[in-house]
Structure formats: C-alpha cells, structure tokens
Design a protein around this motif. Structure first.
Motif, PDB file in Angstrom:
ATOM      1  N   VAL A 235     -76.755  36.739 -79.913  1.00 35.21           N
ATOM      2  CA  VAL A 235     -75.493  36.374 -80.565  1.00 35.21           C
ATOM      3  C   VAL A 235     -75.528  36.727 -82.049  1.00 35.21           C
ATOM      4  N   ARG A 236     -76.661  36.457 -82.706  1.00 34.09           N
ATOM      5  CA  ARG A 236     -76.769  36.765 -84.130  1.00 34.09           C
ATOM      6  C   ARG A 236     -76.582  38.257 -84.392  1.00 34.09           C
TER       7      ARG A 236
ATOM      8  N   LEU B 141     -84.204  39.507 -71.374  1.00 31.85           N
ATOM      9  CA  LEU B 141     -85.582  39.437 -71.875  1.00 31.85           C
ATOM     10  C   LEU B 141     -86.063  40.793 -72.384  1.00 31.85           C
ATOM     11  N   GLY B 142     -85.404  41.875 -71.957  1.00 27.95           N
ATOM     12  CA  GLY B 142     -85.824  43.215 -72.362  1.00 27.95           C
ATOM     13  C   GLY B 142     -85.242  43.680 -73.674  1.00 27.95           C
ATOM     14  N   GLY B 143     -84.334  42.913 -74.268  1.00 29.66           N
ATOM     15  CA  GLY B 143     -83.818  43.265 -75.577  1.00 29.66           C
ATOM     16  C   GLY B 143     -82.366  43.670 -75.632  1.00 29.66           C
ATOM     17  N   LEU B 144     -81.664  43.715 -74.482  1.00 28.90           N
ATOM     18  CA  LEU B 144     -80.257  44.113 -74.481  1.00 28.90           C
ATOM     19  C   LEU B 144     -79.405  42.985 -75.070  1.00 28.90           C
TER      20      LEU B 144
ATOM     21  N   LEU C 143     -73.014  42.627 -86.445  1.00 29.65           N
ATOM     22  CA  LEU C 143     -72.142  43.789 -86.282  1.00 29.65           C
ATOM     23  C   LEU C 143     -70.725  43.466 -86.753  1.00 29.65           C
ATOM     24  N   ALA C 144     -70.191  42.330 -86.311  1.00 29.85           N
ATOM     25  CA  ALA C 144     -68.837  41.944 -86.701  1.00 29.85           C
ATOM     26  C   ALA C 144     -68.722  41.809 -88.212  1.00 29.85           C
TER      27      ALA C 144
ATOM     28  N   GLU D  58     -83.388  30.539 -77.250  1.00 29.26           N
ATOM     29  CA  GLU D  58     -83.539  31.272 -78.505  1.00 29.26           C
ATOM     30  C   GLU D  58     -83.341  32.781 -78.315  1.00 29.26           C
ATOM     31  N   ALA D  59     -83.592  33.295 -77.106  1.00 36.41           N
ATOM     32  CA  ALA D  59     -83.335  34.714 -76.853  1.00 36.41           C
ATOM     33  C   ALA D  59     -81.840  35.008 -76.911  1.00 36.41           C
TER      34      ALA D  59
END
Length: 441
Positions: free
Chosen positions: A211-212, A175-178, A217-218, A205-206
């Motif tokens: 994943v997106r 939830l913190g953005g990691l 990055l990939a 959705e988080a």
C-alpha cells in the motif's frame, strides 16, 4: 501523435534525444489525463521472430539501458510515471505467456537484467512491470529473489505491477514482491488477499508495504491529497511534429556509401528514382496492441518520394503481407472521407487495393438492411482475371461481390485464447473472376 518506434529511437544512439521523446510523451499523457505510462519496453531483440520487437530498443543490453534511462528521465521530468517492462527475459514469441526461461546467473545479469539495472540506477523509475513468463521455475509475478534484487541491490523504491492477467496466485504474488495485479476490478488480490492476511498466510506488514508503494506513486504524480508532486515545474512545451521528424531522420543508418557525390539526392539532377517493396507503398508505422495510435495523416515513403522527385517508378516485388490489402483505410468515424477504390487483377491473386492517384467517386460505409453495421465498397477491375476478396471480423458476416454471395455465416475465433482472437483474428479469403471494367459492390 505517432512517434518513430523505439527501435528507431535507439538507432539514433542518443540518450538525450530519448529524454526529449520522454518529455513529449509526458506532455501528451498529461493532455489526456494519464498518470502512468506502461513503458519503456527494454527486452532484447534476441530473435527476429519476437512479436513485440517494435516496442523494444535493441539487441544490445548497454544501448537498451542507456536509451531507456534517457526515456525514463524525460517522462518523469514531466511528472508522469514509467513502468519499465517486461521484467524479465520476456523476449520470445513462442509461448510468450507461459515459457519458463532457464538461464544461469551470469547470462541473466549480463544480458536480460542489465538494461533494468542501468535504468534503475541511472533514472530511478517509479514503476516496473512484471512479465508473464517464468525464470528458472518461478513466474515473474511471484519471483521473490529477482524482485528482491530490484529493491535491495539496485535501490528501486517504486511499485511493481503485473502485466495484464499475469498474476496467477494470491499468496505467492504478495510474498514475491508484486504490488498491483492488473487488470481490475477482479484480480487475485482484493478480497482474496484480505482473506490470506486473516488466515495468516500473508503477513499484514507485507500488505502495508504494498500500500505504501502505491501511495508513493500517487504522491509522485500529484494525485494524493496533502502531498506535493515529485515535479513542481514542468518542462517547456515541445513541438511534437518537429521532434518526430528529427528522430525519423536520425534513425536511418547508412551501411555503405562510396560515392561522395551521391547523397543527399538532388531532385534537379536525379533523372529517375526506382522504389521497390511493399513497405514503401503501404507504410507500416505502427505495431499492435497497446502501441497503436491513430495519426491524423500518414505519408508513405513512396508518396513522400513522389512529392520530392519528378520521376518515380514503383514495383511491389515479393509481397510481404500476410493478409489481403485493404480497399481503403477505415477511420470508423462519421468523418470518413470518400475515396475511389480500384481492384487489380491478373494472376496475382492480390486483394482489392486502393489506388492513391485516383480520388474521384466514392467508397461508402453504410449498414446493410437489417444488420447492426456494415461496410460497402465500390471497386472497379482494371485487369481481367482472378480477384481475391476477404474479411477479418467476428460475429455474423455476409460478404458479397456484385450478386455473388461469398460468405454468409457466423464467424467465431478458433480456439479459446482471447489474446489470439483480439490480436490475431482469422482472415477468410475467396477468389472470384472479374472482367476488366466490371463494377462490383
């Protein structure tokens, strides 16, 4: 290849030179099949006791940000991702992994956050690494407000990865953005994160957003099928030795020079050159941990000056080393070249030292009988007096000098901190009297 440290690079005051260094590092990364660099480190030199200052650029946030932006541009010019680190305020050594940095908004923005903001806005990095420490009560791998600023205020669109073992809580980190918890395969994410989604503690959705960003990055580095890499045409190859020499030469800063005829030194006119200090003889070219590389050859400042000038005298002065000097570099390879070792004595209590001017004889590495591995060195006392021998290593250890057994026991790390055991292993020292001419093994 060992490049000059980031501190030396910042001392050149040239973001475009940093960009060239970044391109060279991307070239090396591609050669080794690496897609992401865990760099640059843009924390600040806030105290002389910072243990990772050799990885950082400067005490000044503006200089750090501009040089860091040049570096990021260069690496990503070569199609390799960067992870700007350590976000944020991971600048002290005391309780590096657990400290809670208390700072008001102005202090954070004008000092600690400023390099990250400059780099995100100017260079568009593909990654950021969240630090171990906390800021104002929240650990950085869970710090939603600061990581939200990265994306919403500064426009960062890359992934956020934790420093190694820094992720402490599944739900709060997600939830913190990691986006990525390292190292794998067992992390607070994985099955625990899937269960948190099933329980309704983390919205699906988080996780989709996490994943997106990893897939982005990939795609950028060219390993996602069906997508073109971010860089289609790579820069021209760079000659690494020449660039390393340029950075090293330009990094020197002359504080005072009041004789126009003094510099550059002329080898034909300099009658005698005096060199002082341990760092001149034993070149400290590397930091530790993930900053270590193994160059094919190291020329110390003293050796370089001896090659350039006919008459060079050297004195150690105050010895800055916290460990006994090695009796010879160990390459840990079958190609380890033979070299002569000598042991200085007197009352200095100095450890066994290598004499670089005498290369006859041999210092052989071979296993002791019945042991898994071993290290045997031949040393000669050139002065009568006390000698100090020591070792650093874990496991069953036997240290002998001649026929004298100085240590024979199991040597295990003190405490239960694995980082201390790996990065700062305990040294054991023993004194023994030798007479000049003694030959010991």
């Amino acid at each position: 290849m060992a490049l000059p440290s980031p501190t030396a690079l910042a001392a050149c005051w040239d973001p475009e030179l940093a960009r060239s260094v970044g391109r060279l590092l991307a070239q090396e990364a591609r050669r080794k099949g690496v897609h992401v660099l865990l760099a640059p480190t843009v924390n600040l030199h806030r105290t002389p006791l910072g243990g990772r200052h050799f990885e950082c650029y400067s005490e000044d946030p503006l200089l750090t940000g501009l040089v860091g932006a040049g570096y990021v541009r260069g690496v990503q010019d070569g199609g390799v991702a960067t992870t700007v680190k350590h976000f944020v305020a991971n600048d002290s050594e005391t309780q590096r992994y657990t400290v809670d940095v208390r700072a008001d908004d102005r202090t954070l923005r004008e000092l600690y956050l400023a390099p990250f903001e400059i780099i995100v806005k100017q260079a568009r990095p593909w990654g950021v690494m969240a630090a171990y420490n906390s800021v104002n009560g929240a650990t950085m791998t869970e710090h939603g407000p600061l990581q939200k600023d990265l994306r919403d205020e500064w426009g960062f669109d890359g992934f956020i990865v934790s420093d190694w073992t820094a992720t402490r809580h599944t739900e709060r980190a997600a939830l913190g953005g990691l986006d990525v918890a390292m190292p794998g395969p067992i992390t607070p994410f994985g099955p625990d994160l899937a269960q948190a989604v099933r329980d309704g503690r983390v919205p699906e959705e988080a996780v989709d957003a996490m994943v997106r960003r990893v897939l982005l990055l990939a795609a950028r580095v060219g390993i996602l099928d069906g997508f073109e890499p971010a860089v289609a045409t790579l820069p021209e190859p760079i000659a690494g030795d020449g660039l390393a020499c340029e950075v090293a030469a330009r990094s020197f800063v002359l504080l005072l020079h009041n004789r126009a005829d003094l510099l550059p030194l002329d080898a034909t006119k300099a009658a005698k050159v005096a060199v002082l200090g341990g760092a001149a003889k034993d070149a400290r070219i590397l930091g530790g941990g993930s900053a270590v590389v193994f160059p094919a050859e190291v020329i110390s400042p003293l050796d370089g000056l001896r090659q350039a000038f006919p008459d060079v005298t050297y004195e150690l002065g105050a010895d800055p080393r916290h460990a006994a000097a090695s009796v010879g570099r160990q390459r840990r390879s079958p190609l380890d070249r033979a070299r002569r070792q000598r042991c200085r004595g007197g009352d200095r209590a100095a450890g066994a030292r290598r004499d670089p001017l005498d290369r006859r004889g041999a210092a052989r590495r071979r296993p002791e009988a019945g042991a898994v591995g071993g290290d045997r060195r031949h040393v000669h006392a050139v002065e009568t007096g006390k000698q100090t021998f020591g070792f650093i290593g874990l496991g069953q250890v036997r240290l002998t000098v001649g026929d004298t057994v100085l240590f024979e026991d199991s040597n295990m790390p003190a405490g239960d901190d694995p980082f201390t055991a790996i990065l700062n292993p305990q040294e054991h020292r023993f004194d023994i009297d030798l007479r000049r001419g003694n030959r010991s093994r």
